[in-house]
Write a protein that holds these residues in place. Structure first.
Motif, PDB file in Angstrom:
ATOM      1  N   GLY A 231       0.820  -1.201   0.000  1.00  0.00           N
ATOM      2  CA  GLY A 231       0.000   0.000   0.000  1.00  0.00           C
ATOM      3  C   GLY A 231       0.858   1.256   0.000  1.00  0.00           C
ATOM      4  O   GLY A 231       1.863   1.354  -0.724  1.00  0.00           O
ATOM      5  N   ASN A 232       0.457   2.225   0.815  1.00  0.00           N
ATOM      6  CA  ASN A 232       1.221   3.469   0.921  1.00  0.00           C
ATOM      7  C   ASN A 232       2.491   3.166   1.715  1.00  0.00           C
ATOM      8  O   ASN A 232       2.440   2.961   2.934  1.00  0.00           O
ATOM      9  N   LEU A 233       3.639   3.156   1.049  1.00  0.00           N
ATOM     10  CA  LEU A 233       4.890   2.632   1.602  1.00  0.00           C
ATOM     11  C   LEU A 233       5.906   3.749   1.801  1.00  0.00           C
ATOM     12  O   LEU A 233       6.042   4.653   0.961  1.00  0.00           O
ATOM     13  N   VAL A 234       6.636   3.651   2.939  1.00  0.00           N
ATOM     14  CA  VAL A 234       7.768   4.546   3.225  1.00  0.00           C
ATOM     15  C   VAL A 234       8.957   3.672   3.585  1.00  0.00           C
ATOM     16  O   VAL A 234       8.847   2.768   4.429  1.00  0.00           O
ATOM     17  N   GLU A 235      10.117   3.951   2.971  1.00  0.00           N
ATOM     18  CA  GLU A 235      11.358   3.238   3.268  1.00  0.00           C
ATOM     19  C   GLU A 235      12.445   4.252   3.600  1.00  0.00           C
ATOM     20  O   GLU A 235      12.577   5.268   2.910  1.00  0.00           O
ATOM     21  N   ILE A 236      13.206   3.941   4.633  1.00  0.00           N
ATOM     22  CA  ILE A 236      14.278   4.844   5.086  1.00  0.00           C
ATOM     23  C   ILE A 236      15.593   4.086   5.077  1.00  0.00           C
ATOM     24  O   ILE A 236      15.700   2.986   5.638  1.00  0.00           O
ATOM     25  N   ASP A 237      16.598   4.693   4.447  1.00  0.00           N
ATOM     26  CA  ASP A 237      17.946   4.127   4.408  1.00  0.00           C
ATOM     27  C   ASP A 237      18.749   4.736   5.554  1.00  0.00           C
ATOM     28  O   ASP A 237      18.891   5.952   5.657  1.00  0.00           O
ATOM     29  N   HIS A 238      19.322   3.855   6.414  1.00  0.00           N
ATOM     30  CA  HIS A 238      20.086   4.314   7.578  1.00  0.00           C
ATOM     31  C   HIS A 238      21.595   4.162   7.382  1.00  0.00           C
ATOM     32  O   HIS A 238      22.349   4.396   8.336  1.00  0.00           O
ATOM     33  N   GLY A 239      22.023   3.761   6.208  1.00  0.00           N
ATOM     34  CA  GLY A 239      23.444   3.578   5.963  1.00  0.00           C
ATOM     35  C   GLY A 239      23.934   2.225   6.435  1.00  0.00           C
ATOM     36  O   GLY A 239      23.250   1.514   7.195  1.00  0.00           O
ATOM     37  N   ASN A 240      25.111   1.840   5.964  1.00  0.00           N
ATOM     38  CA  ASN A 240      25.719   0.556   6.321  1.00  0.00           C
ATOM     39  C   ASN A 240      24.805  -0.625   5.984  1.00  0.00           C
ATOM     40  O   ASN A 240      24.793  -1.644   6.677  1.00  0.00           O
ATOM     41  N   GLY A 241      24.026  -0.488   4.916  1.00  0.00           N
ATOM     42  CA  GLY A 241      23.162  -1.575   4.471  1.00  0.00           C
ATOM     43  C   GLY A 241      21.895  -1.742   5.256  1.00  0.00           C
ATOM     44  O   GLY A 241      21.155  -2.715   5.042  1.00  0.00           O
ATOM     45  N   LEU A 242      21.586  -0.831   6.188  1.00  0.00           N
ATOM     46  CA  LEU A 242      20.374  -0.910   7.009  1.00  0.00           C
ATOM     47  C   LEU A 242      19.240  -0.132   6.360  1.00  0.00           C
ATOM     48  O   LEU A 242      19.416   1.026   5.950  1.00  0.00           O
ATOM     49  N   LEU A 243      18.058  -0.766   6.291  1.00  0.00           N
ATOM     50  CA  LEU A 243      16.882  -0.116   5.722  1.00  0.00           C
ATOM     51  C   LEU A 243      15.654  -0.544   6.513  1.00  0.00           C
ATOM     52  O   LEU A 243      15.514  -1.709   6.887  1.00  0.00           O
ATOM     53  N   THR A 244      14.772   0.407   6.804  1.00  0.00           N
ATOM     54  CA  THR A 244      13.513   0.092   7.476  1.00  0.00           C
ATOM     55  C   THR A 244      12.351   0.378   6.534  1.00  0.00           C
ATOM     56  O   THR A 244      12.408   1.318   5.725  1.00  0.00           O
ATOM     57  N   ARG A 245      11.300  -0.428   6.681  1.00  0.00           N
ATOM     58  CA  ARG A 245      10.140  -0.346   5.792  1.00  0.00           C
ATOM     59  C   ARG A 245       8.877  -0.173   6.644  1.00  0.00           C
ATOM     60  O   ARG A 245       8.670  -0.893   7.626  1.00  0.00           O
ATOM     61  N   TYR A 246       8.043   0.784   6.248  1.00  0.00           N
ATOM     62  CA  TYR A 246       6.801   1.102   6.955  1.00  0.00           C
ATOM     63  C   TYR A 246       5.667   0.997   5.931  1.00  0.00           C
ATOM     64  O   TYR A 246       5.568   1.826   5.012  1.00  0.00           O
ATOM     65  N   ALA A 247       4.787  -0.024   6.109  1.00  0.00           N
ATOM     66  CA  ALA A 247       3.787  -0.349   5.085  1.00  0.00           C
ATOM     67  C   ALA A 247       2.373  -0.162   5.609  1.00  0.00           C
ATOM     68  O   ALA A 247       2.132  -0.113   6.825  1.00  0.00           O
ATOM     69  N   HIS A 248       1.425  -0.061   4.629  1.00  0.00           N
ATOM     70  CA  HIS A 248      -0.017   0.050   4.866  1.00  0.00           C
ATOM     71  C   HIS A 248      -0.397   1.378   5.527  1.00  0.00           C
ATOM     72  O   HIS A 248      -1.441   1.472   6.182  1.00  0.00           O
ATOM     73  N   THR A 249       0.437   2.404   5.402  1.00  0.00           N
ATOM     74  CA  THR A 249       0.136   3.682   6.047  1.00  0.00           C
ATOM     75  C   THR A 249      -1.018   4.380   5.346  1.00  0.00           C
ATOM     76  O   THR A 249      -1.258   4.193   4.143  1.00  0.00           O
ATOM     77  N   SER A 250      -1.727   5.193   6.108  1.00  0.00           N
ATOM     78  CA  SER A 250      -2.840   5.953   5.526  1.00  0.00           C
ATOM     79  C   SER A 250      -2.385   7.298   4.968  1.00  0.00           C
ATOM     80  O   SER A 250      -2.991   7.833   4.038  1.00  0.00           O
ATOM     81  N   ARG A 251      -1.317   7.834   5.548  1.00  0.00           N
ATOM     82  CA  ARG A 251      -0.830   9.131   5.104  1.00  0.00           C
ATOM     83  C   ARG A 251       0.651   9.242   5.420  1.00  0.00           C
ATOM     84  O   ARG A 251       1.097   8.789   6.480  1.00  0.00           O
ATOM     85  N   ALA A 252       1.412   9.817   4.500  1.00  0.00           N
ATOM     86  CA  ALA A 252       2.854  10.014   4.701  1.00  0.00           C
ATOM     87  C   ALA A 252       3.156  11.498   4.817  1.00  0.00           C
ATOM     88  O   ALA A 252       2.554  12.324   4.119  1.00  0.00           O
ATOM     89  N   TYR A 253       4.099  11.808   5.716  1.00  0.00           N
ATOM     90  CA  TYR A 253       4.493  13.200   5.932  1.00  0.00           C
ATOM     91  C   TYR A 253       5.881  13.510   5.377  1.00  0.00           C
ATOM     92  O   TYR A 253       6.374  14.628   5.555  1.00  0.00           O
ATOM     93  N   VAL A 254       6.498  12.543   4.761  1.00  0.00           N
ATOM     94  CA  VAL A 254       7.834  12.733   4.193  1.00  0.00           C
ATOM     95  C   VAL A 254       7.804  12.345   2.724  1.00  0.00           C
ATOM     96  O   VAL A 254       6.871  11.675   2.250  1.00  0.00           O
TER      97      VAL A 254
END
Length: 324
Positions: A231-254
């Motif tokens: 769905g409405n997906l946000v992914e953030i890269d933290h460096g050193n190969g680390l990535l977080t994924r936030y899924a099914h959101t209703s609204r994104a602010y970034v």
């Protein structure tokens, strides 16, 4: 008082009348003139005798200036000794600073022995004889050199600690949703749509729609888009190969390319995409491979508990006396 003045031929005469006040003023003026003349003559004779080395005047000069020189020498000696004590105290404080720097260096992962480019000098300033100005100047120069070296060490330690702090802030250890409870864990489960066995690559946090979602760590937004499954997906890269994924959101602010910090609100809980109800699907990927987010979140909780325990004041133990 009357004065009569006549010339040599007695042709003319002049009478002068002096009252008591005028006579007193005249005597005072004459006395002052005599005193100034005597002082000038004494000063001229005294300086001439001292400069030319007359025996009597040379002895007088030595007698007069001896006490003055002794007082000046004693004053300078006392000042030098006081400064020497201060230098000794500064050296002792530098030793304490060195010990503290070595402990902090160990915490920062820096070997203090590798940073010692010059041999240090320390200890209280002790001498078997009165210190001279040159010795005191040399001690101050040594202190200045040691202080510069300590500054270099602490600068390196500060840089290392700052790097560690940044790396800590870039590790996803903060819970993305505070208001909610954990649903499906990481691992194999029965897929709610197909009924078959499937790998669940993240954690589901069930919460009300519109609940704030926070970034688990600082980083750069690399994805903010619609995904058929997430769905409405946000992914953030933290460096050193680390990535977080936030899924099914209703609204994104970034948006993609934004810099976010730990705890910043990036979206709201929703039920978009392949979802059976409002929740956040949270993933942690290392080099593209899904990891169990619990390991990161539990590490953050443990670290927070340690910090809280360290901040508490130490309670002195209660000593019980044995009864008689």
């Amino acid at each position: 008082m009357h004065f009569i003045i006549t010339d040599a031929w007695l042709a003319k005469s002049r009478a002068i009348h002096l009252s008591g006040t005028k006579l007193l003023l005249a005597l005072l003026g004459l006395s002052l003139a005599l005193m100034l003349s005597a002082a000038s003559l004494y000063h001229w004779v005294f300086l001439t005798g001292a400069r030319e080395g007359w025996p009597v005047f040379g002895t007088l000069v030595r007698l007069v200036t001896k006490d003055e020189f002794e007082q000046r020498d004693r004053y300078m000696r006392e000042n030098v000794e006081a400064m020497a004590r201060k230098v000794g105290e500064m050296q002792a404080k530098l030793l304490q600073l060195e010990a503290l720097g070595e402990r902090v260096s160990g915490l920062a992962g820096v070997n203090p022995a590798e940073l010692r480019t010059t041999p240090g000098r320390g200890g209280a300033l002790v001498s078997g004889h009165p210190l001279t100005v040159d010795e005191l100047r040399q001690a101050l120069a040594d202190l200045d050199q040691i202080a510069d070296h300590r500054v270099d060490i602490l600068t390196v330690v500060e840089s290392r600690l700052f790097d560690q702090k940044v790396r800590t802030l870039m590790i996803p250890t903060q819970h993305p949703v505070t208001a909610g409870h954990l649903g499906s864990p990481f691992g194999w489960r029965i897929d709610p749509f197909t009924g078959g066995s499937a790998l669940h690559t993240g954690l589901d946090f069930q919460s009300d729609p519109g609940t704030p979602i926070a970034a688990a760590a600082g980083g750069v937004v690399v994805t903010q888009a619609w995904h058929p499954q997430f769905g409405n997906l946000v992914e953030i890269d933290h460096g050193n190969g680390l990535l977080t994924r936030y899924a099914h959101t209703s609204r994104a602010y970034v948006h993609r390319g934004d810099l976010v910090k730990r705890g910043q609100r990036i979206a709201d809980v929703g039920s978009t995409g392949r979802s059976t109800g409002p929740h956040l699907h949270f993933e942690v990927l290392v080099e593209g491979i899904p990891q169990d987010p619990r390991k990161f979140l539990d590490a953050g909780a443990n670290l927070q508990r340690l910090e809280v325990a360290a901040a508490r004041p130490a309670v002195p133990p209660v000593v019980q006396r044995a009864g008689r």
